[in-house]
Design a protein around this motif. Structure first.
Motif, mmCIF file in Angstrom:
data_model
loop_
_atom_site.group_PDB
_atom_site.id
_atom_site.type_symbol
_atom_site.label_atom_id
_atom_site.label_comp_id
_atom_site.label_asym_id
_atom_site.label_seq_id
_atom_site.Cartn_x
_atom_site.Cartn_y
_atom_site.Cartn_z
ATOM 1 N N TRP A 1 -5.609 14.889 -2.055
ATOM 2 C CA TRP A 1 -5.646 15.334 -0.662
ATOM 3 C C TRP A 1 -5.401 14.180 0.299
ATOM 4 C CZ3 TRP A 1 -10.492 18.058 1.922
ATOM 5 C CH2 TRP A 1 -10.124 18.486 3.207
ATOM 6 N N PHE A 2 -6.255 13.140 0.222
ATOM 7 C CA PHE A 2 -6.149 12.025 1.163
ATOM 8 C C PHE A 2 -5.062 11.026 0.785
ATOM 9 C CE2 PHE A 2 -10.943 12.498 2.276
ATOM 10 C CZ PHE A 2 -10.639 13.632 3.005
ATOM 11 N N GLY A 3 -4.700 10.957 -0.498
ATOM 12 C CA GLY A 3 -3.708 9.987 -0.928
ATOM 13 C C GLY A 3 -4.221 8.564 -0.913
ATOM 14 N N ALA A 4 -5.541 8.389 -0.956
ATOM 15 C CA ALA A 4 -6.118 7.044 -0.928
ATOM 16 C C ALA A 4 -6.035 6.367 -2.286
ATOM 17 C CB ALA A 4 -7.575 7.109 -0.466
ATOM 18 N N LEU A 5 -6.125 7.139 -3.363
ATOM 19 C CA LEU A 5 -6.042 6.587 -4.714
ATOM 20 C C LEU A 5 -4.662 6.854 -5.287
ATOM 21 C CD1 LEU A 5 -9.482 7.637 -6.269
ATOM 22 C CD2 LEU A 5 -8.880 5.498 -5.120
ATOM 23 N N GLN A 6 -4.204 5.936 -6.135
ATOM 24 C CA GLN A 6 -2.925 6.078 -6.822
ATOM 25 C C GLN A 6 -3.199 5.999 -8.327
ATOM 26 O OE1 GLN A 6 -0.541 6.652 -4.498
ATOM 27 N NE2 GLN A 6 -2.149 6.223 -2.992
ATOM 28 N N PRO B 1 -1.286 3.753 4.435
ATOM 29 C CA PRO B 1 -0.564 2.524 4.777
ATOM 30 C C PRO B 1 -1.451 1.375 5.228
ATOM 31 C CG PRO B 1 -0.291 4.174 6.496
ATOM 32 C CD PRO B 1 -0.962 4.856 5.361
ATOM 33 N N ARG B 2 -2.642 1.653 5.726
ATOM 34 C CA ARG B 2 -3.554 0.583 6.148
ATOM 35 C C ARG B 2 -4.666 0.329 5.139
ATOM 36 N NH1 ARG B 2 -2.655 3.424 10.906
ATOM 37 N NH2 ARG B 2 -4.599 4.580 10.630
ATOM 38 N N GLY B 3 -4.705 1.105 4.078
ATOM 39 C CA GLY B 3 -5.737 0.930 3.064
ATOM 40 C C GLY B 3 -7.107 1.407 3.509
ATOM 41 N N SER B 4 -7.163 2.127 4.621
ATOM 42 C CA SER B 4 -8.463 2.563 5.144
ATOM 43 C C SER B 4 -9.118 3.608 4.252
ATOM 44 C CB SER B 4 -8.287 3.118 6.562
ATOM 45 O OG SER B 4 -7.321 4.154 6.584
ATOM 46 N N GLY B 5 -8.309 4.460 3.642
ATOM 47 C CA GLY B 5 -8.877 5.482 2.768
ATOM 48 C C GLY B 5 -9.525 4.882 1.542
ATOM 49 N N LEU B 6 -8.906 3.840 0.994
ATOM 50 C CA LEU B 6 -9.447 3.191 -0.197
ATOM 51 C C LEU B 6 -10.760 2.481 0.101
ATOM 52 C CD1 LEU B 6 -8.891 2.618 -3.183
ATOM 53 C CD2 LEU B 6 -7.638 0.574 -2.480
ATOM 54 N N THR B 7 -10.812 1.786 1.229
ATOM 55 C CA THR B 7 -12.048 1.075 1.579
ATOM 56 C C THR B 7 -13.145 2.032 2.017
ATOM 57 O OG1 THR B 7 -11.218 0.740 3.835
ATOM 58 C CG2 THR B 7 -10.796 -0.999 2.239
ATOM 59 N N LEU C 1 0.836 -1.190 0.000
ATOM 60 C CA LEU C 1 0.000 0.000 0.000
ATOM 61 C C LEU C 1 0.874 1.243 0.000
ATOM 62 C CD1 LEU C 1 -2.617 -1.231 2.605
ATOM 63 C CD2 LEU C 1 -3.193 -0.500 0.277
ATOM 64 N N ALA C 2 0.307 2.346 -0.460
ATOM 65 C CA ALA C 2 1.064 3.592 -0.526
ATOM 66 C C ALA C 2 1.318 4.134 0.870
ATOM 67 C CB ALA C 2 0.292 4.625 -1.353
ATOM 68 N N ASP C 3 2.393 4.885 1.001
ATOM 69 C CA ASP C 3 2.721 5.502 2.292
ATOM 70 C C ASP C 3 1.642 6.473 2.742
ATOM 71 O OD1 ASP C 3 5.083 4.106 2.302
ATOM 72 O OD2 ASP C 3 6.254 5.737 1.424
ATOM 73 N N THR C 4 0.896 7.044 1.787
ATOM 74 C CA THR C 4 -0.174 7.980 2.129
ATOM 75 C C THR C 4 -1.423 7.276 2.644
ATOM 76 O OG1 THR C 4 -0.818 7.948 -0.213
ATOM 77 C CG2 THR C 4 0.594 9.761 0.534
#
Length: 358
Positions: free
Chosen positions: A218-223, A163-169, A158-161
């Motif tokens: 902003w959140f860095g959840a998507l790459q 790291p737990r994948g919480s933003g993506l989910t 996962l990206a450093d922005t």
């Protein structure tokens, strides 16, 4: 003459009882829909590649199947590069590498839960390999020169922005709500199916760029590519909102219920946005991928971390729902136009008949 306001009579007790029961049923269904995946999910049928000699691979697979029945589904890989390629295409969640340099490959971007599970396998595998090596050395009358070490490597992290994948989910549910909001408000506030389609088209385009900017910039959840992510978000919103507008154009405002019922109560819990689809009772995990919430969750994850994974199915699912909703809305538009023409033709004839009778 005085205008007196009449107070409506109290609601009958029978009606009050029926409403109370119906509300209780609705709340129960909502609780069941959102709690069911968490209660019934279990770790099972996770595809994992194995690299190594056939005899050693079979021995390891048998050992893990005995220790954790039905947890893994093993697939063959020619070498480490082939195993990494399968992970990057999302054919498997990880891999077990045997031979001179044993290793466990994981992918936290695919699922942090599965990645942790596979990482925990490394010490167990190391113990098994050392026991087998020591037995072979003892059979030759020798001693084990150096213990076998098994490391775990996250090949698609996962990206450093995030790291737990919480933003993506966490982004999955707001997309469902956003699509519903567009369809419901367009139906309630705008008259005319074609005008509603124009309104939601403008809405999803603006929202797609805005949400992609928030989630990625902003959140860095998507790459990955910003424009492609924005397109995926816009198509997701359109798939949901167009379906609501389309059904409402045919059956009236009652069609708005397709949003809460289909997309929130049915599709969202089985979208596999927060857990692998294998964890859900089958075939519900696979069925969830045929709805916009599930297709969108998979598509955004693949676009962000798995550029080699096939994404055509997810794109087609979203486009199919958007197209179906648009067709339904156009049918409703033309039906309303025909009805209006008939009424315009009948009204003068009725007026003529009335004047003649008078």
């Amino acid at each position: 003459m005085t205008n007196e306001r009449t107070t409506p009579p109290p609601s009958p007790w029978k009606r009050i009882a029926v409403i109370g029961v119906l509300l209780a049923v609705v709340v129960s269904i909502m609780v069941m829909a959102f709690s069911w995946p968490a209660v019934t999910s279990s770790v099972k049928s996770l595809p994992v590649a194995v690299v190594g000699p056939a005899a050693a691979a079979e021995q390891v697979e048998t050992a893990f199947e005995t220790a954790a029945p039905d947890t893994f589904v093993f697939a063959d890989a020619q070498d480490r590069a082939d195993a990494v390629a399968q992970i990057e295409k999302r054919s498997v969640y990880g891999a077990i590498i045997l031979g001179d340099a044993p290793e466990v490959l994981t992918s936290s971007a695919a699922s942090p839960v599965v990645s942790q599970l596979l990482t925990a396998i490394a010490p167990t595998l190391q113990q098994q390999l050392n026991a087998a090596a020591q037995a072979q050395a003892a059979a030759r009358g020798a001693t084990l020169a150096e213990p076998v070490a098994v490391k775990a490597t996250d090949v698609v992290p996962l990206a450093d922005t995030d790291p737990r994948g919480s933003g993506l989910t966490a982004a999955a549910f707001p997309l469902t709500l956003g699509g519903m909001l567009g369809g419901i408000l367009a139906t309630l506030l705008i008259v005319g199916a074609s005008r509603r389609l124009v309104a939601i088209t403008g809405y999803v385009l603006v929202a797609g760029f805005a949400l992609a900017g928030i989630l990625q910039g902003w959140f860095g959840a998507l790459q990955g590519d910003y424009l492609v992510n924005a397109g995926a978000i816009a198509l997701t919103l359109l798939a949901i909102s167009a379906t609501i507008v389309g059904v409402a154009s045919l059956v009236g405002r009652a069609g708005i219920a397709v949003g809460p019922v289909v997309f929130m109560l049915i599709a969202n819990p089985i979208s596999s946005a927060t857990q692998p689809l294998e964890f859900l009772p089958q075939p519900w995990g696979a069925i969830g991928q045929w709805f916009p919430p599930g297709a969108a969750a998979t598509l955004l994850r693949d676009l962000s971390y798995f550029p080699d994974a096939p994404t055509a199915f997810a794109w087609l699912v979203l486009a199919g729902w958007a197209a179906a909703g648009t067709v339904l809305a156009l049918i409703g538009h033309f039906r309303a136009g025909v009805r209006m023409d008939v009424e315009n033709e009948v009204a003068p004839a009725r007026a003529h008949v009335g004047a003649h009778a008078a």
